[in-house]
Design a protein around this motif. Structure first.
Motif, PDB file in Angstrom:
ATOM      1  N   ILE A  92      57.492  41.088  45.904  1.00  0.00           N
ATOM      2  CA  ILE A  92      56.507  40.036  46.138  1.00  0.00           C
ATOM      3  C   ILE A  92      57.007  38.745  45.506  1.00  0.00           C
ATOM      4  N   ALA A  93      57.112  37.690  46.278  1.00  0.00           N
ATOM      5  CA  ALA A  93      57.571  36.400  45.759  1.00  0.00           C
ATOM      6  C   ALA A  93      56.391  35.539  45.314  1.00  0.00           C
ATOM      7  N   LEU A  94      55.282  35.637  46.033  1.00  0.00           N
ATOM      8  CA  LEU A  94      54.101  34.839  45.695  1.00  0.00           C
ATOM      9  C   LEU A  94      52.859  35.546  46.190  1.00  0.00           C
ATOM     10  N   GLY A  95      51.818  35.550  45.360  1.00  0.00           N
ATOM     11  CA  GLY A  95      50.530  36.084  45.779  1.00  0.00           C
ATOM     12  C   GLY A  95      49.488  35.006  45.591  1.00  0.00           C
ATOM     13  N   MET A  96      48.477  35.029  46.446  1.00  0.00           N
ATOM     14  CA  MET A  96      47.459  33.981  46.354  1.00  0.00           C
ATOM     15  C   MET A  96      46.072  34.552  46.570  1.00  0.00           C
ATOM     16  N   GLU A  97      45.138  34.104  45.761  1.00  0.00           N
ATOM     17  CA  GLU A  97      43.729  34.422  45.928  1.00  0.00           C
ATOM     18  C   GLU A  97      43.001  33.137  46.318  1.00  0.00           C
ATOM     19  N   CYS A  98      42.086  33.242  47.286  1.00  0.00           N
ATOM     20  CA  CYS A  98      41.372  32.071  47.807  1.00  0.00           C
ATOM     21  C   CYS A  98      39.880  32.281  47.566  1.00  0.00           C
ATOM     22  N   LYS A  99      39.294  31.461  46.712  1.00  0.00           N
ATOM     23  CA  LYS A  99      37.880  31.643  46.360  1.00  0.00           C
ATOM     24  C   LYS A  99      37.040  30.545  47.020  1.00  0.00           C
ATOM     25  N   SER A 100      36.324  30.931  48.063  1.00  0.00           N
ATOM     26  CA  SER A 100      35.568  29.952  48.849  1.00  0.00           C
ATOM     27  C   SER A 100      34.167  29.721  48.311  1.00  0.00           C
ATOM     28  N   GLY A 101      33.779  30.394  47.238  1.00  0.00           N
ATOM     29  CA  GLY A 101      32.423  30.250  46.713  1.00  0.00           C
ATOM     30  C   GLY A 101      32.115  28.813  46.315  1.00  0.00           C
ATOM     31  N   ALA A 102      30.910  28.386  46.578  1.00  0.00           N
ATOM     32  CA  ALA A 102      30.504  26.999  46.308  1.00  0.00           C
ATOM     33  C   ALA A 102      30.491  26.691  44.825  1.00  0.00           C
ATOM     34  N   ASN A 103      30.266  27.705  43.996  1.00  0.00           N
ATOM     35  CA  ASN A 103      30.242  27.524  42.551  1.00  0.00           C
ATOM     36  C   ASN A 103      31.292  28.417  41.893  1.00  0.00           C
ATOM     37  N   PHE A 104      32.189  27.807  41.139  1.00  0.00           N
ATOM     38  CA  PHE A 104      33.230  28.564  40.443  1.00  0.00           C
ATOM     39  C   PHE A 104      32.614  29.278  39.250  1.00  0.00           C
ATOM     40  N   LYS A 105      32.943  30.568  39.103  1.00  0.00           N
ATOM     41  CA  LYS A 105      32.388  31.323  37.979  1.00  0.00           C
ATOM     42  C   LYS A 105      33.510  31.825  37.081  1.00  0.00           C
ATOM     43  N   LYS A 106      33.186  32.006  35.803  1.00  0.00           N
ATOM     44  CA  LYS A 106      34.201  32.479  34.864  1.00  0.00           C
ATOM     45  C   LYS A 106      34.683  33.885  35.228  1.00  0.00           C
ATOM     46  N   SER A 107      33.856  34.645  35.930  1.00  0.00           N
ATOM     47  CA  SER A 107      34.263  35.998  36.333  1.00  0.00           C
ATOM     48  C   SER A 107      35.495  35.965  37.244  1.00  0.00           C
ATOM     49  N   ILE A 108      35.667  34.857  37.959  1.00  0.00           N
ATOM     50  CA  ILE A 108      36.863  34.707  38.800  1.00  0.00           C
ATOM     51  C   ILE A 108      38.107  34.711  37.915  1.00  0.00           C
ATOM     52  N   VAL A 109      38.019  34.045  36.767  1.00  0.00           N
ATOM     53  CA  VAL A 109      39.155  33.997  35.841  1.00  0.00           C
ATOM     54  C   VAL A 109      39.502  35.407  35.373  1.00  0.00           C
ATOM     55  N   ARG A 110      38.482  36.183  35.047  1.00  0.00           N
ATOM     56  CA  ARG A 110      38.739  37.562  34.604  1.00  0.00           C
ATOM     57  C   ARG A 110      39.394  38.375  35.721  1.00  0.00           C
ATOM     58  N   ASP A 111      38.914  38.166  36.958  1.00  0.00           N
ATOM     59  CA  ASP A 111      39.496  38.884  38.114  1.00  0.00           C
ATOM     60  C   ASP A 111      40.986  38.584  38.244  1.00  0.00           C
ATOM     61  N   VAL A 112      41.325  37.288  38.238  1.00  0.00           N
ATOM     62  CA  VAL A 112      42.726  36.928  38.501  1.00  0.00           C
ATOM     63  C   VAL A 112      43.626  37.300  37.338  1.00  0.00           C
ATOM     64  N   LEU A 113      43.076  37.289  36.124  1.00  0.00           N
ATOM     65  CA  LEU A 113      43.883  37.764  34.991  1.00  0.00           C
ATOM     66  C   LEU A 113      44.225  39.236  35.189  1.00  0.00           C
ATOM     67  N   GLY A 114      43.296  39.995  35.744  1.00  0.00           N
ATOM     68  CA  GLY A 114      43.542  41.407  36.021  1.00  0.00           C
ATOM     69  C   GLY A 114      44.626  41.593  37.082  1.00  0.00           C
ATOM     70  N   VAL A 115      44.556  40.793  38.141  1.00  0.00           N
ATOM     71  CA  VAL A 115      45.568  40.907  39.198  1.00  0.00           C
ATOM     72  C   VAL A 115      46.935  40.493  38.661  1.00  0.00           C
ATOM     73  N   ARG A 116      46.945  39.411  37.847  1.00  0.00           N
ATOM     74  CA  ARG A 116      48.216  38.956  37.244  1.00  0.00           C
ATOM     75  C   ARG A 116      48.838  40.087  36.422  1.00  0.00           C
ATOM     76  N   ARG A 117      47.993  40.795  35.681  1.00  0.00           N
ATOM     77  CA  ARG A 117      48.434  41.917  34.867  1.00  0.00           C
ATOM     78  C   ARG A 117      49.166  42.956  35.714  1.00  0.00           C
ATOM     79  N   GLU A 118      48.635  43.204  36.911  1.00  0.00           N
ATOM     80  CA  GLU A 118      49.182  44.246  37.774  1.00  0.00           C
ATOM     81  C   GLU A 118      50.346  43.759  38.633  1.00  0.00           C
ATOM     82  N   LEU A 119      50.685  42.468  38.493  1.00  0.00           N
ATOM     83  CA  LEU A 119      51.813  41.930  39.256  1.00  0.00           C
ATOM     84  C   LEU A 119      53.103  41.928  38.446  1.00  0.00           C
ATOM     85  N   GLY A 120      53.012  42.171  37.131  1.00  0.00           N
ATOM     86  CA  GLY A 120      54.229  42.180  36.333  1.00  0.00           C
ATOM     87  C   GLY A 120      53.948  42.027  34.854  1.00  0.00           C
TER      88      GLY A 120
END
Lengths: 130, 211
Positions: free
Chosen positions: B126-154
């Motif tokens: 995998i050279a690049l992965g991307m998450e697209c969050k279309s929600g009208a309001n950004f939530k801190k839970s999104i940060v926790r989600d992506v930190l988890g995915v980052r963890r599993e990418l390397g």
């Protein structure tokens, strides 16, 4: 308009958002101001302005204009050869009662005018207090 | 089509228009910044309501570069095989049981992989992965989600050129990860920019992209 008026407006916006399945945007906790020491709940005018802005952001992700912009950008970047006709969403086979269905994103609603009206309304409210 | 059927279909397509928009913004940067030439294989750009495997017959984009033999493919809505699952292959961890449950895979909205990869790619491809969050309001839970995915990418590592930096004389991105996969988070709500600093230390690039 005074605080009481803005409270009435905010209440009605929240009710309307619930009616169209967007209660998430009407959650007051979304608009809490976070500080170093504590969190502050928004005043009623701030709440109205920010819910309207959030609604406009939501509409931007469903607007045909966004589709057109994205496809124009993609097609302008492609080397000679095949170009995508449109963008679609396919339903997994496991959902057999609607499998085979496709959602054609080029049929997204035209919401640009509504979005512009919302932006102008927000500006008018912001100016009203100044 | 009945109204109820139409509403269900609408639910399944939620967020997909924003993913299309993010795909266009990503391709713009791959072309202008990294210098890739982009071609399309297929008839329509096809998003899936549920994530799946890479199939070579699926529509996708091909990236090539004048100054490098490296080639990549861009797919949408793909599951990849996690680092947690790969750990069993590390020599001093061979007695670790293989992962067999649903945590073996995570999905990414947009994936750039080595050309020719199929199935659920391992992180090395995998050279690049991307998450697209279309929600009208950004939530801190999104940060926790992506930190988890980052963890599993390397693994966290000293900064090194990303896999996509194929012509570093022109443009180079440093990623603090092994393998050096880039991971981007795109979001509509400007408030998301207020959560970027700590995740960026782990190689998560925040992109405020509002249509």
């Amino acid at each position: 308009m005074d605080d009481e008026d803005y409270i009435d407006v905010a209440t009605e916006i929240i009710r309307q958002l619930r009616t169209v399945g967007l209660s998430e945007i009407g959650e007051v906790s979304n608009y809490v101001e976070l500080g170093e020491d504590d969190a502050r709940y928004p005043d009623s005018k701030y709440l109205v302005i920010n819910m309207l802005k959030a609604f406009e952001r939501h509409l931007s992700t469903e607007d045909y204009e966004t589709y057109k912009q994205a496809m124009t950008t993609i097609n302008s970047l492609l080397a000679e050869g095949e170009k995508p006709e449109k963008a679609i969403v396919t339903v997994p086979n496991e959902l057999s009662w609607i499998s085979g269905e496709q959602i054609d994103l080029s049929k997204s609603p035209k919401l640009t005018r509504l979005r512009q009206d919302l932006i102008e309304l927000v500006s008018a409210i912001q100016e009203a207090s100044e | 089509m009945t109204k109820r059927r139409g509403r269900v279909l609408q639910t399944l397509s939620d967020g997909k228009l924003y993913e299309l928009y993010c795909l266009s913004e990503l391709l713009l940067r791959l072309s202008r910044n990294y210098g890739f030439r982009i071609s399309f294989q297929g008839s329509n750009i096809r998003f899936k309501a549920a994530p799946g495997l890479i199939r070579r017959t699926d529509p996708h984009l091909l990236l090539t570069h004048r100054q490098s033999p490296a080639r990549f493919d861009v797919f949408v809505n793909i599951e990849f095989t996690t680092l947690g699952n790969a750990i069993q292959h590390i020599p001093h961890m061979r007695n670790v049981r293989p992962v067999t449950d649903l945590s073996k895979y995570h999905e990414l909205d947009i994936l750039v992989v080595e050309h020719g990869v199929c199935g659920r790619p391992p992180i090395e491809q995998i050279a690049l992965g991307m998450e697209c969050k279309s929600g009208a309001n950004f939530k801190k839970s999104i940060v926790r989600d992506v930190l988890g995915v980052r963890r599993e990418l390397g693994l966290l590592a000293s900064p090194r050129p990303s896999t996509l930096s194929v012509f570093p004389q022109n443009y180079q991105v440093l990623v603090p990860a092994n393998p050096p996969t880039e991971f981007w988070l795109a979001f509509v709500d400007f408030a998301g920019t207020r959560y970027s600093q700590s995740p960026e230390r782990f190689g998560i690039k925040f992109q405020h992209w509002a249509p």
